[in-house]
Scaffold this active site. Structure first.
Site, PDB file in Angstrom:
ATOM      1  N   PRO A   2      15.530 109.940 135.219  1.00  0.00           N
ATOM      2  CA  PRO A   2      15.141 111.027 136.104  1.00  0.00           C
ATOM      3  C   PRO A   2      15.957 112.286 135.871  1.00  0.00           C
ATOM      4  CG  PRO A   2      16.039 109.164 137.345  1.00  0.00           C
ATOM      5  CD  PRO A   2      16.277 108.895 135.920  1.00  0.00           C
ATOM      6  N   GLU A   3      15.298 113.408 136.056  1.00  0.00           N
ATOM      7  CA  GLU A   3      15.997 114.685 136.099  1.00  0.00           C
ATOM      8  C   GLU A   3      16.117 115.079 137.567  1.00  0.00           C
ATOM      9  OE1 GLU A   3      14.423 117.561 133.321  1.00  0.00           O
ATOM     10  OE2 GLU A   3      13.643 116.001 132.024  1.00  0.00           O
ATOM     11  N   HIS A  93      15.436  93.149 136.940  1.00  0.00           N
ATOM     12  CA  HIS A  93      16.473  94.177 136.861  1.00  0.00           C
ATOM     13  C   HIS A  93      16.781  94.814 138.208  1.00  0.00           C
ATOM     14  CE1 HIS A  93      15.884  93.546 132.638  1.00  0.00           C
ATOM     15  NE2 HIS A  93      14.657  94.008 132.701  1.00  0.00           N
ATOM     16  N   ARG A 112      17.458  99.471 131.954  1.00  0.00           N
ATOM     17  CA  ARG A 112      18.364  99.734 130.826  1.00  0.00           C
ATOM     18  C   ARG A 112      19.832  99.766 131.234  1.00  0.00           C
ATOM     19  NH1 ARG A 112      15.637 104.467 127.258  1.00  0.00           N
ATOM     20  NH2 ARG A 112      17.324 103.951 125.821  1.00  0.00           N
ATOM     21  N   ARG A 154      28.709 130.620 122.517  1.00  0.00           N
ATOM     22  CA  ARG A 154      28.494 129.347 121.827  1.00  0.00           C
ATOM     23  C   ARG A 154      27.570 129.510 120.620  1.00  0.00           C
ATOM     24  NH1 ARG A 154      27.476 124.734 126.509  1.00  0.00           N
ATOM     25  NH2 ARG A 154      29.291 125.247 127.800  1.00  0.00           N
ATOM     26  N   ARG A 263      17.733 115.447 120.679  1.00  0.00           N
ATOM     27  CA  ARG A 263      16.689 115.135 121.660  1.00  0.00           C
ATOM     28  C   ARG A 263      15.340 115.657 121.191  1.00  0.00           C
ATOM     29  NH1 ARG A 263      18.974 114.290 126.471  1.00  0.00           N
ATOM     30  NH2 ARG A 263      17.149 112.991 126.769  1.00  0.00           N
TER      31      ARG A 263
END
Length: 274
Positions: A2-3, A93, A112, A154, A263
């Site tokens: 989740p974000e 789980h 996971r 950066r 990603r």
DNA sequence: CTCTCCACCTGAGTGC
DNA sequence: TGCACTCAGGTGGAGA
């Protein structure tokens, strides 16, 4: 997985189901999910406690009990937290179960096991789980000056900067792509090459897309919140993420996909420039 | 300090 | 059907 939007949805939906409820007993597993305590420790800290508030910081939930103890939950990729009636068939789980005084159960499920749970007694100043987080996407302090100061020198890509939780907390892989599409910025752009105008567009796109994500997800994840689904996302609100090869909704050019900062990243090569 | 790689885990999807 | 392989929304540590 989740974000911020999914965590915020959990907070809004699970919070009211939990507040005022007292923990009757706890069944905790010993399998690395507990970051700074043991099954017995967690049980001892929470049994008899009443949940007083549920907050969120970035992608972490913070539960406070009636004695001021804090339970911090970070969901990793596959963590799920939901309330269901006692006796509801338990899925695989399921690591932690909190039996509540109204006959319901709060369950933490995480296939996971990338997620972690911390518990801190009242007065403990340890901020593990939420330390080092940057400002929230809706913080008024998020302006071009802030971004310039934090990432302006950066050499890494703007995509990686958006995923850096110490800059703005809560943005993950999906919404970083959506934010960059909204702002018309190529994800490969080195931070130090971002123009003032591009920084300004990011400043607006970040809270706008996150707010949109919260609203669109809040109405689509009922099954997930009831523990009936692993699908966190309704993909339909997404304009570029997961749509490589499809036509850009703005200009029709085929969306491209590549790996950026390790990603999976999708963008429109026409609308999003460096 | 920065950057890349990779480990941590399991499950879903794909192609043979 | 089965098997091998790839990929997944997050994080943080090792090593260059």
């Amino acid at each position: 997985m989740p974000e911020l939007p999914e965590i915020e949805t959990v907070r809004r939906v699970v919070g009211p189901q939990l507040l005022g409820r007292t923990v009757v007993s706890v069944r905790a597993a010993d399998n690395k999910v507990l970051a700074n305590t043991t099954p017995d420790g967690l049980s001892g800290m929470l049994t008899g406690r009443r949940f007083a508030s549920m907050g969120r910081r970035g992608k972490a939930l913070v539960l406070t009990d009636d004695l001021g103890g804090r339970t911090v939950i970070r969901f990793g990729m596959t963590g799920q937290l939901y309330v269901c009636p006692r006796g509801t068939e338990e899925e695989r789980h399921t690591h932690e179960v909190f039996f509540l005084d109204d006959g319901t159960e709060l369950r933490y499920v995480d296939p996971r096991r990338f997620g972690r749970i911390w518990h801190f007694r009242s007065g403990e100043t340890d901020t593990s789980g939420i330390e080092g987080l940057g400002i929230e996407p809706d913080d008024p302090a998020l302006d071009s000056g802030y971004l310039e100061a934090r990432i302006g020198r950066r050499g890494t890509t703007v995509k990686e900067a958006l995923l850096d939780q110490s800059v703005v907390a809560g943005i993950g892989n999906i919404w970083s792509d959506e934010i960059l599409f909204e702002a018309g910025i190529c994800p490969l752009t080195p931070c130090r090459e971002l123009t003032g105008e591009q920084l300004e567009r990011l400043v607006h796109a970040i809270p706008e897309k996150i707010a949109f994500a919260v609203e669109s997800n809040a109405v689509s994840s009922g099954d997930y919140l009831a523990g009936k689904s692993r699908k966190y996302y309704d993909m339909s609100p997404l304009k570029v993420y997961g749509r490589s090869g499809e036509a850009c909704p703005r200009c029709g050019t085929a969306i491209v996909r590549n790996t950026v900062g390790g990603r999976s990243t999708c963008w429109c090569p026409m609308c999003q420039t460096r």
